[in-house]
Design a protein around this motif. Structure first.
Motif, PDB file in Angstrom:
ATOM      1  N   PHE A   1      -5.269  -9.676  -5.600  1.00 42.69           N
ATOM      2  CA  PHE A   1      -3.884  -9.812  -6.042  1.00 42.69           C
ATOM      3  C   PHE A   1      -3.462 -11.264  -6.234  1.00 42.69           C
ATOM      4  O   PHE A   1      -2.513 -11.544  -6.956  1.00 42.69           O
ATOM      5  CB  PHE A   1      -2.930  -9.090  -5.083  1.00 42.69           C
TER       6      PHE A   1
ATOM      7  N   ALA B   1       4.218  -7.898  -8.794  1.00 35.21           N
ATOM      8  CA  ALA B   1       4.558  -7.699 -10.205  1.00 35.21           C
ATOM      9  C   ALA B   1       4.996  -6.270 -10.511  1.00 35.21           C
ATOM     10  O   ALA B   1       5.358  -5.960 -11.642  1.00 35.21           O
ATOM     11  CB  ALA B   1       3.381  -8.081 -11.100  1.00 35.21           C
ATOM     12  N   VAL B   2       4.988  -5.403  -9.509  1.00 32.85           N
ATOM     13  CA  VAL B   2       5.575  -4.077  -9.726  1.00 32.85           C
ATOM     14  C   VAL B   2       7.090  -4.250  -9.613  1.00 32.85           C
ATOM     15  O   VAL B   2       7.584  -4.975  -8.751  1.00 32.85           O
ATOM     16  CB  VAL B   2       5.035  -3.054  -8.700  1.00 32.85           C
ATOM     17  N   SER B   3       7.822  -3.619 -10.534  1.00 33.30           N
ATOM     18  CA  SER B   3       9.268  -3.846 -10.622  1.00 33.30           C
ATOM     19  C   SER B   3      10.019  -3.419  -9.364  1.00 33.30           C
ATOM     20  O   SER B   3       9.563  -2.560  -8.613  1.00 33.30           O
ATOM     21  CB  SER B   3       9.846  -3.093 -11.814  1.00 33.30           C
TER      22      SER B   3
ATOM     23  N   ASN C   1      -2.362   0.282  -4.558  1.00 35.24           N
ATOM     24  CA  ASN C   1      -2.199  -1.076  -4.040  1.00 35.24           C
ATOM     25  C   ASN C   1      -1.333  -1.785  -5.057  1.00 35.24           C
ATOM     26  O   ASN C   1      -1.690  -1.837  -6.239  1.00 35.24           O
ATOM     27  CB  ASN C   1      -3.554  -1.781  -3.927  1.00 35.24           C
ATOM     28  N   TRP C   2      -0.232  -2.319  -4.589  1.00 39.33           N
ATOM     29  CA  TRP C   2       0.681  -2.982  -5.500  1.00 39.33           C
ATOM     30  C   TRP C   2       0.814  -4.457  -5.169  1.00 39.33           C
ATOM     31  O   TRP C   2       0.757  -4.848  -4.002  1.00 39.33           O
ATOM     32  CB  TRP C   2       2.074  -2.327  -5.413  1.00 39.33           C
TER      33      TRP C   2
ATOM     34  N   THR D   1      -3.844   6.878  -3.932  1.00 45.01           N
ATOM     35  CA  THR D   1      -3.478   5.691  -3.154  1.00 45.01           C
ATOM     36  C   THR D   1      -3.210   4.587  -4.157  1.00 45.01           C
ATOM     37  O   THR D   1      -3.843   4.520  -5.206  1.00 45.01           O
ATOM     38  CB  THR D   1      -4.572   5.237  -2.173  1.00 45.01           C
TER      39      THR D   1
ATOM     40  N   ILE E   1      -1.146   7.504 -15.162  1.00 46.33           N
ATOM     41  CA  ILE E   1      -0.235   6.780 -14.265  1.00 46.33           C
ATOM     42  C   ILE E   1       0.909   6.211 -15.082  1.00 46.33           C
ATOM     43  O   ILE E   1       0.696   5.662 -16.150  1.00 46.33           O
ATOM     44  CB  ILE E   1      -0.977   5.617 -13.558  1.00 46.33           C
TER      45      ILE E   1
ATOM     46  N   HIS F   1       4.722   7.764 -11.200  1.00 46.22           N
ATOM     47  CA  HIS F   1       4.655   9.035 -11.915  1.00 46.22           C
ATOM     48  C   HIS F   1       3.185   9.347 -12.150  1.00 46.22           C
ATOM     49  O   HIS F   1       2.471   8.555 -12.758  1.00 46.22           O
ATOM     50  CB  HIS F   1       5.428   8.895 -13.242  1.00 46.22           C
TER      51      HIS F   1
ATOM     52  N   THR G   1       4.267   3.635 -14.398  1.00 50.15           N
ATOM     53  CA  THR G   1       5.039   2.825 -13.462  1.00 50.15           C
ATOM     54  C   THR G   1       5.821   1.777 -14.245  1.00 50.15           C
ATOM     55  O   THR G   1       5.813   1.806 -15.484  1.00 50.15           O
ATOM     56  CB  THR G   1       4.111   2.178 -12.398  1.00 50.15           C
ATOM     57  N   ARG G   2       6.530   0.903 -13.535  1.00 48.39           N
ATOM     58  CA  ARG G   2       7.258  -0.184 -14.188  1.00 48.39           C
ATOM     59  C   ARG G   2       6.792  -1.501 -13.584  1.00 48.39           C
ATOM     60  O   ARG G   2       6.672  -1.613 -12.367  1.00 48.39           O
ATOM     61  CB  ARG G   2       8.772  -0.024 -13.979  1.00 48.39           C
ATOM     62  N   ILE G   3       6.534  -2.466 -14.449  1.00 47.88           N
ATOM     63  CA  ILE G   3       6.036  -3.753 -13.964  1.00 47.88           C
ATOM     64  C   ILE G   3       6.834  -4.920 -14.539  1.00 47.88           C
ATOM     65  O   ILE G   3       7.591  -4.750 -15.490  1.00 47.88           O
ATOM     66  CB  ILE G   3       4.530  -3.945 -14.293  1.00 47.88           C
TER      67      ILE G   3
ATOM     68  N   GLU H   1       0.835  -1.208   0.000  1.00 49.79           N
ATOM     69  CA  GLU H   1       0.000   0.000   0.000  1.00 49.79           C
ATOM     70  C   GLU H   1       0.861   1.245   0.000  1.00 49.79           C
ATOM     71  O   GLU H   1       1.867   1.310   0.711  1.00 49.79           O
ATOM     72  CB  GLU H   1      -0.892   0.008   1.251  1.00 49.79           C
TER      73      GLU H   1
ATOM     74  N   TRP I   1      -5.087  -3.371   1.449  1.00 51.32           N
ATOM     75  CA  TRP I   1      -4.572  -4.245   0.390  1.00 51.32           C
ATOM     76  C   TRP I   1      -5.518  -5.426   0.195  1.00 51.32           C
ATOM     77  O   TRP I   1      -5.890  -6.100   1.146  1.00 51.32           O
ATOM     78  CB  TRP I   1      -3.171  -4.739   0.766  1.00 51.32           C
TER      79      TRP I   1
ATOM     80  N   LEU J   1      -3.046  -9.273 -11.586  1.00 56.30           N
ATOM     81  CA  LEU J   1      -3.141  -7.901 -11.073  1.00 56.30           C
ATOM     82  C   LEU J   1      -1.777  -7.414 -10.610  1.00 56.30           C
ATOM     83  O   LEU J   1      -1.179  -7.986  -9.698  1.00 56.30           O
ATOM     84  CB  LEU J   1      -4.159  -7.834  -9.926  1.00 56.30           C
ATOM     85  N   ALA J   2      -1.286  -6.355 -11.259  1.00 56.15           N
ATOM     86  CA  ALA J   2       0.016  -5.804 -10.898  1.00 56.15           C
ATOM     87  C   ALA J   2      -0.139  -4.620  -9.966  1.00 56.15           C
ATOM     88  O   ALA J   2       0.550  -4.510  -8.955  1.00 56.15           O
ATOM     89  CB  ALA J   2       0.791  -5.395 -12.144  1.00 56.15           C
ATOM     90  N   ALA J   3      -1.065  -3.715 -10.316  1.00 57.49           N
ATOM     91  CA  ALA J   3      -1.193  -2.490  -9.529  1.00 57.49           C
ATOM     92  C   ALA J   3      -2.569  -1.875  -9.704  1.00 57.49           C
ATOM     93  O   ALA J   3      -3.179  -1.979 -10.768  1.00 57.49           O
ATOM     94  CB  ALA J   3      -0.128  -1.477  -9.962  1.00 57.49           C
ATOM     95  N   ASN J   4      -3.028  -1.264  -8.628  1.00 59.36           N
ATOM     96  CA  ASN J   4      -4.284  -0.505  -8.681  1.00 59.36           C
ATOM     97  C   ASN J   4      -4.012   0.861  -8.067  1.00 59.36           C
ATOM     98  O   ASN J   4      -3.334   0.972  -7.050  1.00 59.36           O
ATOM     99  CB  ASN J   4      -5.381  -1.247  -7.890  1.00 59.36           C
ATOM    100  N   PHE J   5      -4.539   1.880  -8.710  1.00 53.88           N
ATOM    101  CA  PHE J   5      -4.358   3.249  -8.231  1.00 53.88           C
ATOM    102  C   PHE J   5      -5.725   3.888  -8.026  1.00 53.88           C
ATOM    103  O   PHE J   5      -6.609   3.748  -8.874  1.00 53.88           O
ATOM    104  CB  PHE J   5      -3.565   4.078  -9.250  1.00 53.88           C
ATOM    105  N   SER J   6      -5.911   4.565  -6.913  1.00 59.57           N
ATOM    106  CA  SER J   6      -7.162   5.286  -6.660  1.00 59.57           C
ATOM    107  C   SER J   6      -6.864   6.771  -6.684  1.00 59.57           C
ATOM    108  O   SER J   6      -5.952   7.245  -6.013  1.00 59.57           O
ATOM    109  CB  SER J   6      -7.742   4.899  -5.305  1.00 59.57           C
TER     110      SER J   6
ATOM    111  N   LEU K   1       8.807   2.711  -9.724  1.00 63.07           N
ATOM    112  CA  LEU K   1       8.645   4.061 -10.276  1.00 63.07           C
ATOM    113  C   LEU K   1       7.185   4.461 -10.131  1.00 63.07           C
ATOM    114  O   LEU K   1       6.286   3.668 -10.429  1.00 63.07           O
ATOM    115  CB  LEU K   1       9.022   4.063 -11.757  1.00 63.07           C
TER     116      LEU K   1
END
Lengths: 103, 154
Positions: free
Chosen positions: B39, A64-66, A60-61, A58, B116, A72, B118-120, A46, B34, B102-107, A70
């Motif tokens: 995930f 699989a995030v590297s 939630n990762w 906010t 957004i 942005h 990012t790197r995955i 989080e 989370w 699921l790699a990432a969720n942004f609110s 990063l």
């Protein structure tokens, strides 16, 4: 380990936030090449970005995030000098944060 | 949106509740809880349903995914998701062929743009899906990324 870095700039009424967070983001699937044992999962779950007491993002990762994630993104408003706080916690319960001022 | 985030944060973390009660609300303590079920889901639709409550999504040309067509290193693939849809409050990135898509969720707050970057990690050649919630409805787009060296193994 790389250092946490964050940078925010305001141009034309839009604030851009860029950050690189130092974190291994281990999936739990990788094996140690020497011992052959699995490296336990260790990743940020989080993350929250706030400015002036308001949360702007906010996240939630998953794993699989590297590595050294990063981030942005941009938001409307904000001004030079605003303090931005990026804070996170990982699956091992470790909490950390970084602050920057909008330039 | 802000209210919802605060509510989730105070329910999820006792500390946040105490801090809020004492008038010392620190943004550091406010997190969206989370979602383990989302995930750890093995399928894109399943993950979206567990994360956002529905897997009913419309394909949208108003979502743009920027990614390299061929990623030399699947461990670090830069992905940008942006949308011109109105009232976007949630954006998610999923990798179809990853064991856990699921790699990432942004609110997003109401003043946060639908953008957004990012790197995955992408294990092998796969479609990358973006799911965007706009005005309460789900929209999606996908884009293939070819991977020459995987990003999830050892």
């Amino acid at each position: 380990m790389a250092k946490n870095r964050a940078r925010a700039t305001n141009k034309g009424g839009v604030t851009t936030v860029k950050a690189i967070i130092s974190h291994p983001m281990e999936t739990g699937l990788r094996k140690d090449k020497k011992s052959g044992k699995k490296i336990p999962a260790h990743f940020i779950e989080e993350l929250t970005v706030s400015t002036g007491g308001n949360t702007v993002l906010t996240a939630n990762w998953g794993p699989a995030v590297s590595k050294n994630p990063l981030l942005h993104f941009t938001y409307k408003g904000g001004k030079k000098g605003d303090k931005i706080i990026i804070s996170w916690n990982d699956n091992k319960g470790v909490k950390d944060s970084i602050e920057t001022a909008v330039k | 949106m802000k209210r919802r985030t605060l509510l989730k944060g105070s329910l999820g973390a006792g500390l946040a509740g105490i801090a809020a009660g004492a008038g010392l609300l620190s943004p550091q303590a406010v997190f969206a809880k989370w979602n383990k079920k989302a995930f750890t889901s093995k399928k894109v639709d399943d993950a979206v349903k567990k994360l956002l409550g529905s897997s009913s999504m419309a394909n949208s040309g108003a979502i743009k995914i920027t990614a390299p067509p061929i990623a030399e290193n699947g461990a670090e693939v830069g992905i940008t998701v942006q949308s011109s849809l109105p009232k976007v409050d949630s954006m998610s990135i999923l990798v179809e062929k990853n064991g856990q898509p699921l790699a990432a969720n942004f609110s997003m707050a109401s003043n946060t743009n639908a953008f957004i970057r990012t790197r995955i990690k992408i294990g092998k050649t796969s479609n990358v899906h973006a799911v965007v919630r706009s005005d309460g409805k789900l929209f999606t787009a996908k884009r293939e990324v070819k991977v020459t060296i995987g990003g999830c193994g050892g």
